[in-house]
Design an enzyme around this catalytic site. Structure first.
Site, mmCIF file in Angstrom:
data_model
loop_
_atom_site.group_PDB
_atom_site.id
_atom_site.type_symbol
_atom_site.label_atom_id
_atom_site.label_comp_id
_atom_site.label_asym_id
_atom_site.label_seq_id
_atom_site.Cartn_x
_atom_site.Cartn_y
_atom_site.Cartn_z
ATOM 1 N N ALA A 10 0.798 -1.232 0.000
ATOM 2 C CA ALA A 10 0.000 0.000 0.000
ATOM 3 C C ALA A 10 0.834 1.288 0.000
ATOM 4 O O ALA A 10 0.288 2.363 0.244
ATOM 5 C CB ALA A 10 -1.010 0.031 1.142
ATOM 6 N N ALA A 11 2.121 1.174 -0.317
ATOM 7 C CA ALA A 11 2.931 2.398 -0.459
ATOM 8 C C ALA A 11 2.337 3.279 -1.557
ATOM 9 O O ALA A 11 2.172 4.495 -1.408
ATOM 10 C CB ALA A 11 4.374 2.051 -0.796
ATOM 11 N N GLY A 12 1.992 2.634 -2.668
ATOM 12 C CA GLY A 12 1.381 3.377 -3.782
ATOM 13 C C GLY A 12 0.041 3.974 -3.359
ATOM 14 O O GLY A 12 -0.315 5.086 -3.778
ATOM 15 N N ASP A 13 -0.695 3.254 -2.542
ATOM 16 C CA ASP A 13 -2.001 3.764 -2.088
ATOM 17 C C ASP A 13 -1.814 4.986 -1.183
ATOM 18 O O ASP A 13 -2.575 5.962 -1.274
ATOM 19 C CB ASP A 13 -2.768 2.675 -1.334
ATOM 20 C CG ASP A 13 -3.053 1.481 -2.231
ATOM 21 O OD1 ASP A 13 -3.149 1.686 -3.452
ATOM 22 O OD2 ASP A 13 -3.175 0.365 -1.713
#
Ligand code: ATP
Ligand code: RIB
Length: 306
Positions: free
Chosen positions: A251-254
């Site tokens: 979830a880094a991109g999230d």
């Protein structure tokens, strides 16, 4: 500037997460360390990120009528996401993601979409009242593409800015790309969209320029620990990420996309919003899990002062 609303049209999943020293080979059995069921799903994660920072966020999505659906609803609500446009599909299971995280913080994910794939263009029309001029629409690709296209068309008609996080990646039509203000692929997603292998700043710029030529206004390629690269008609700028000890990059991109949406709703421009989104995402990778890893604004401010 008055804070505008963010509308997230997307997925919610229950993440079934196993931690292990290393990933198994095909056909191999290994012993893992721990198991946890944690709220996830790219749409819900991005909505929670934006809400925890203080944004006014509506989540337009579909859950199943089951225990995971109830748990996801409860946790999103407690994180401040507005659920008046979140639907329940009686005869589908809530989405699930089977995730393995190794000791370096890398992950492998398989998503079982369930109710997320039941979100239809007609559902978007039924909830069109949530699209209010001046706000931000944030989408990913864990729901049907035709639903994404319908939401984007409505946003254009009603003058919302559109952020499309093309994950998981698939080829996209130019008719859709022309309506996107911010497209935010990671390196592999940029390659799937363009056919250009992204291995360096130069190749990232090459892929981004292709997407600009197809009609996207701003392309932001996220580069993991290296930060993110903004390419638009004004030029190109690399925003490096802070050095952190990565515990879990899930979830880094999230976190990046939720924070970008938050910053745009508060009146920031790209030059201000992208380094902010980098910092929110870098902070999230120092923590385990998806929605539980999203920081508050106070935590981000503290992190930025360090
Ligand atoms: P994921 O699929 O794991 O959610 P992603 O592949 O979509 O992530 P990345 O490009 O890996 O996205 O990361 C998004 C952003 O998170 C980066 O632009 C950066 O700001 C931050 N980030 C990711 N990994 C690290 C790291 N190891 N150290 C610092 N920041 C990181
Ligand atoms: O981006 C991370 C998310 O991808 C996880 O929470 C998982 O549910 C999948 O959707």
């Amino acid at each position: 500037m008055k804070r505008q609303a963010c509308v997230v049209v997307g997925s919610a999943n229950m993440d079934l997460v196993v931690t292990t020293n290393r990933f198994p080979q095909a056909g191999e059995t290994i012993l893992g360390q721990a198991f946890a069921a944690i709220p996830g799903g790219k749409g819900a994660n991005q909505a929670v990120c934006c809400a925890k920072l203080g944004g006014r966020v509506h989540f337009v999505g579909k859950l199943g009528k089951d225990r995971f659906g109830d748990q996801l609803r409860k946790s999103m609500k407690s994180d401040g996401v507005l659920l008046g446009h979140t639907m329940t599909e009686a005869d589908a299971s809530t989405g699930m993601a089977l995730i393995t995280v190794d000791r370096s913080g890398q992950n492998e994910i398989i998503v079982i979409s369930g109710s997320n794939m039941r979100l239809t263009p007609r559902d978007i029309d039924a909830h069109s009242g949530v699209f209010v001029r001046g706000g931000v629409l944030l989408l990913q690709l864990e729901i049907p593409l035709r639903t994404v296209s319908r939401a984007v068309a409505l946003a254009r008609q009603k003058r919302l800015r559109v952020i499309l996080n093309p994950a998981p990646a698939q080829k996209l039509p130019d008719t859709l790309l022309r309506c996107v203000d911010y497209l935010t692929p990671n390196e592999t997603e940029a390659e799937i969209l363009t056919g250009v292998k992204v291995t360096s700043r130069r190749s990232a710029e090459h892929a981004a320029r292709q997407l600009l030529n197809r009609g996207v206004k701003n392309v932001v390629i996220t580069l993991g620990a290296k930060g993110s690269l903004l390419v638009n008609r004004k030029g190109i700028c690399l925003y490096p990420a802070r050095r952190v000890r990565a515990v879990d990059t899930t979830a880094a991109g999230d976190a990046f996309n939720g924070a970008l949406a938050y910053a745009l709703t508060t009146g920031s421009d790209a030059e201000e919003a992208i380094p902010f989104a980098n910092d929110v995402a870098s902070l999230s990778v120092t923590r385990f899990g998806a929605q539980v890893s999203m920081p508050t604004l106070a935590e981000v401010r503290h992190f930025r002062r360090q």
